[in-house]
Motif scaffolding. Structure first.
Motif, mmCIF file in Angstrom:
data_model
loop_
_atom_site.group_PDB
_atom_site.id
_atom_site.type_symbol
_atom_site.label_atom_id
_atom_site.label_comp_id
_atom_site.label_asym_id
_atom_site.label_seq_id
_atom_site.Cartn_x
_atom_site.Cartn_y
_atom_site.Cartn_z
ATOM 1 N N LYS A 23 25.934 -0.030 -23.342
ATOM 2 C CA LYS A 23 26.352 1.363 -23.422
ATOM 3 C C LYS A 23 26.725 1.852 -22.030
ATOM 4 C CE LYS A 23 25.071 5.716 -25.616
ATOM 5 N NZ LYS A 23 24.035 6.430 -26.404
ATOM 6 N N THR A 24 27.651 2.793 -21.986
ATOM 7 C CA THR A 24 28.028 3.424 -20.725
ATOM 8 C C THR A 24 27.857 4.921 -20.855
ATOM 9 O OG1 THR A 24 29.632 1.682 -20.190
ATOM 10 C CG2 THR A 24 29.881 3.783 -19.056
ATOM 11 N N TYR A 25 27.206 5.532 -19.867
ATOM 12 C CA TYR A 25 27.017 6.985 -19.824
ATOM 13 C C TYR A 25 27.910 7.567 -18.734
ATOM 14 C CZ TYR A 25 22.702 5.602 -22.209
ATOM 15 O OH TYR A 25 21.788 5.039 -23.061
ATOM 16 N N TYR A 26 28.593 8.658 -19.055
ATOM 17 C CA TYR A 26 29.416 9.379 -18.084
ATOM 18 C C TYR A 26 28.823 10.777 -17.943
ATOM 19 C CZ TYR A 26 32.792 5.700 -19.328
ATOM 20 O OH TYR A 26 33.412 4.504 -19.569
ATOM 21 N N LEU A 27 28.208 11.055 -16.773
ATOM 22 C CA LEU A 27 27.469 12.288 -16.599
ATOM 23 C C LEU A 27 27.962 13.046 -15.375
ATOM 24 C CD1 LEU A 27 23.901 10.751 -17.120
ATOM 25 C CD2 LEU A 27 25.353 11.794 -18.875
ATOM 26 N N LEU A 36 28.390 16.183 -8.424
ATOM 27 C CA LEU A 36 28.678 14.757 -8.529
ATOM 28 C C LEU A 36 28.937 14.346 -9.960
ATOM 29 C CD1 LEU A 36 26.021 13.180 -9.826
ATOM 30 C CD2 LEU A 36 25.134 13.413 -7.534
ATOM 31 N N ALA A 37 29.542 13.168 -10.105
ATOM 32 C CA ALA A 37 29.717 12.508 -11.392
ATOM 33 C C ALA A 37 29.147 11.108 -11.259
ATOM 34 C CB ALA A 37 31.191 12.452 -11.780
ATOM 35 N N ASN A 100 21.869 14.965 -24.859
ATOM 36 C CA ASN A 100 22.906 15.400 -23.912
ATOM 37 C C ASN A 100 22.378 16.248 -22.755
ATOM 38 O OD1 ASN A 100 24.916 14.061 -25.327
ATOM 39 N ND2 ASN A 100 25.400 15.845 -26.595
ATOM 40 N N VAL A 101 21.078 16.201 -22.532
ATOM 41 C CA VAL A 101 20.499 16.878 -21.365
ATOM 42 C C VAL A 101 19.655 15.861 -20.602
ATOM 43 C CG1 VAL A 101 19.002 18.713 -20.517
ATOM 44 C CG2 VAL A 101 20.457 19.124 -22.506
ATOM 45 N N TRP A 102 20.111 15.516 -19.409
ATOM 46 C CA TRP A 102 19.436 14.525 -18.575
ATOM 47 C C TRP A 102 18.790 15.242 -17.388
ATOM 48 C CZ3 TRP A 102 19.955 9.043 -19.305
ATOM 49 C CH2 TRP A 102 20.759 8.700 -20.400
ATOM 50 N N THR A 103 17.556 14.883 -17.106
ATOM 51 C CA THR A 103 16.867 15.458 -15.945
ATOM 52 C C THR A 103 16.309 14.326 -15.090
ATOM 53 O OG1 THR A 103 14.767 15.629 -17.126
ATOM 54 C CG2 THR A 103 16.232 17.545 -17.207
ATOM 55 N N GLY A 104 16.104 14.639 -13.822
ATOM 56 C CA GLY A 104 15.576 13.601 -12.954
ATOM 57 C C GLY A 104 15.258 14.086 -11.563
ATOM 58 N N THR A 105 14.940 13.112 -10.699
ATOM 59 C CA THR A 105 14.614 13.390 -9.302
ATOM 60 C C THR A 105 15.424 12.450 -8.418
ATOM 61 O OG1 THR A 105 12.359 14.018 -9.898
ATOM 62 C CG2 THR A 105 12.786 13.512 -7.578
ATOM 63 N N TRP A 106 16.054 13.029 -7.407
ATOM 64 C CA TRP A 106 16.805 12.255 -6.423
ATOM 65 C C TRP A 106 16.003 12.248 -5.128
ATOM 66 C CZ3 TRP A 106 22.103 10.937 -7.761
ATOM 67 C CH2 TRP A 106 22.721 10.108 -6.817
ATOM 68 N N ALA A 115 14.994 17.872 -7.575
ATOM 69 C CA ALA A 115 15.094 17.790 -9.031
ATOM 70 C C ALA A 115 16.504 18.212 -9.451
ATOM 71 C CB ALA A 115 14.052 18.690 -9.692
ATOM 72 N N PHE A 116 17.025 17.583 -10.482
ATOM 73 C CA PHE A 116 18.387 17.905 -10.910
ATOM 74 C C PHE A 116 18.526 17.665 -12.410
ATOM 75 C CE2 PHE A 116 18.331 13.410 -10.065
ATOM 76 C CZ PHE A 116 19.155 12.851 -11.029
ATOM 77 N N SER A 117 19.611 18.141 -12.959
ATOM 78 C CA SER A 117 19.933 17.894 -14.363
ATOM 79 C C SER A 117 21.412 17.557 -14.478
ATOM 80 C CB SER A 117 19.589 19.109 -15.233
ATOM 81 O OG SER A 117 20.380 20.217 -14.856
ATOM 82 N N LEU A 118 21.730 16.743 -15.471
ATOM 83 C CA LEU A 118 23.090 16.304 -15.715
ATOM 84 C C LEU A 118 23.432 16.467 -17.190
ATOM 85 C CD1 LEU A 118 23.006 12.881 -13.771
ATOM 86 C CD2 LEU A 118 23.861 15.067 -12.902
ATOM 87 N N LYS A 119 24.704 16.467 -17.471
ATOM 88 C CA LYS A 119 25.175 16.502 -18.857
ATOM 89 C C LYS A 119 26.405 15.609 -18.971
ATOM 90 C CE LYS A 119 27.935 20.670 -18.050
ATOM 91 N NZ LYS A 119 28.182 22.080 -18.448
#
Length: 379
Positions: A23-27, A36-37, A100-106, A115-119
């Motif tokens: 699978k490939t995710y494009y966020l 960023l993407a 469709n809601v991604w969260t994480g830590t950079w 902390a950040f979130s992506l979609k």
């Protein structure tokens, strides 16, 4: 020892051979104030990611693993020649908390955590200047996002044949140039559809430049083109691509392309010229009947025509090194249309220096009785 980019490239090569990309995710989103993407490719429990920011469109690479709970752990490293060890530059923990809601830590090299979130990237909402092209010709969301601010610069016009012109278009940031066909109602050239195909290819070239050149300096990607034929139905052109991705040993590739103007689809040679009995069957490249046609009908007929046109090239004395007088040399040629006729490049299977048969052009006049009646190449 080079930085970790070599290790990541090795990882990619191994997984392309031995693993199926699941699978490939494009966020897309923001880490602090940085937009960023990111593209993440899954290979079983392993993964590789590429990302770019609005201020740096070149690829940055990460590699990592996927845990049982679905969390993705990614890191990037560089080689410290003083400490003689790999140093972790960035580490990323990312998980899809809800659909469709991604969260994480950079975590940066200096241990700063954000902390950040992506979609998911939604190309419908990018306001891309070439939305129609990216939708119709399957430009992936990562490429679409990277090229959403592209502004092509018009260059010179070039006349290919009577009433048929192209215009050079350049992305001033990457320097990547390609062309568009100029519509000509007088000569019934309506090029809107094929131009969308050319735009989509141009966007993919730009994306390749950013993906091939590491951090804007290490590596090279360039492409040149030559349009060899253009009428109201078809275009043929040649591309010459040079690449040395991430500074690794370079490679060159020459490709021939032919498309229908009406829909941007690449025709088969049998769609244009048929040397067998009528009615013409529908054949798919590689199937048994197609192979038999190429072996027993196409190859012998092409050799017969070329022998009559170029006896000095086909005779046994001159052809002994390249076997141009062998049917096998002409059964599976690569081809393109030119203003002078159909160009067939021999595949001799014995000497690659013989492949570039610049002389092997069959004039359209000699192909009249074999040409699809829907097309006229001699106007």
């Amino acid at each position: 020892m080079k930085n970790t980019i070599i290790g990541i490239l090795f990882f990619l090569c191994v997984h392309n051979i031995y693993a199926h990309r699941e699978k490939t995710y494009y966020l897309q989103g923001k880490v602090g104030e940085t937009e960023l993407a990111i593209k993440i490719d899954e290979y079983g429990n392993d993964c590789v990611a590429s990302y770019f920011t609005q201020n740096d469109l070149y690829n940055h690479l990460l590699e990592g693993v996927i845990l049982e709970n679905g969390q993705i752990n990614l890191i990037s490293k560089y080689w410290d020649p003083v400490k003689k060890q790999n140093i972790t530059k960035d580490s990323v923990q990312l998980i899809e908390k809800e659909k469709n809601v991604w969260t994480g830590t950079w975590t940066y090299e200096n241990k700063e955590k954000i902390a950040f979130s992506l979609k998911p990237i939604d190309i419908e909402k990018l306001n891309h200047p070439y939305f129609e092209a990216i939708k119709k010709y399957e430009v992936d969301p990562f490429t679409a996002y990277r090229t959403k601010d592209v502004k092509f610069k018009k260059g010179k016009k070039q006349k290919i044949s009577k009433g048929a012109c192209i215009r050079k278009m350049t992305d001033p940031v990457t320097g990547i140039s390609f062309f568009r066909i100029i519509n000509s109602r007088k000569y019934k050239i309506q090029a809107d559809s094929i131009n969308n195909k050319l735009i989509a290819n141009h966007l993919k070239m730009i994306n390749t430049k950013y993906s091939c050149v590491y951090l804007g300096s290490n590596g090279e990607y360039s492409i040149d083109y030559e349009v060899t034929f253009l009428n109201q139905d078809f275009i043929s052109f040649t591309t010459n691509t040079n690449r040395s991705c991430f500074g690794i040993k370079g490679s060159n590739a020459t490709e021939y392309h032919t498309f229908k103007l009406i829909d941007g689809i690449a025709p088969k040679l049998e769609d244009l010229f048929w040397f067998g009995e009528q009615p013409q069957p529908q054949l798919s490249s590689g199937e048994y009947k197609w192979m038999q046609y190429r072996y027993k009908v196409f190859g012998p007929k092409i050799l017969e025509i070329l022998t009559s046109l170029y006896p000095e090239k086909i005779n046994p004395t001159e052809a002994i090194k390249c076997n141009y007088n062998s049917v096998k040399a002409w059964q599976f040629p690569i081809w393109k249309l030119t203003t002078k006729g159909l160009y067939l490049e021999s595949k001799t299977l014995t000497n690659k220096k013989c492949d570039d048969t610049y002389w092997s052009i069959i004039p359209f006049e000699n192909l009249k009785s074999f040409t699809n009646p829907n097309y006229n190449f001699t106007k």
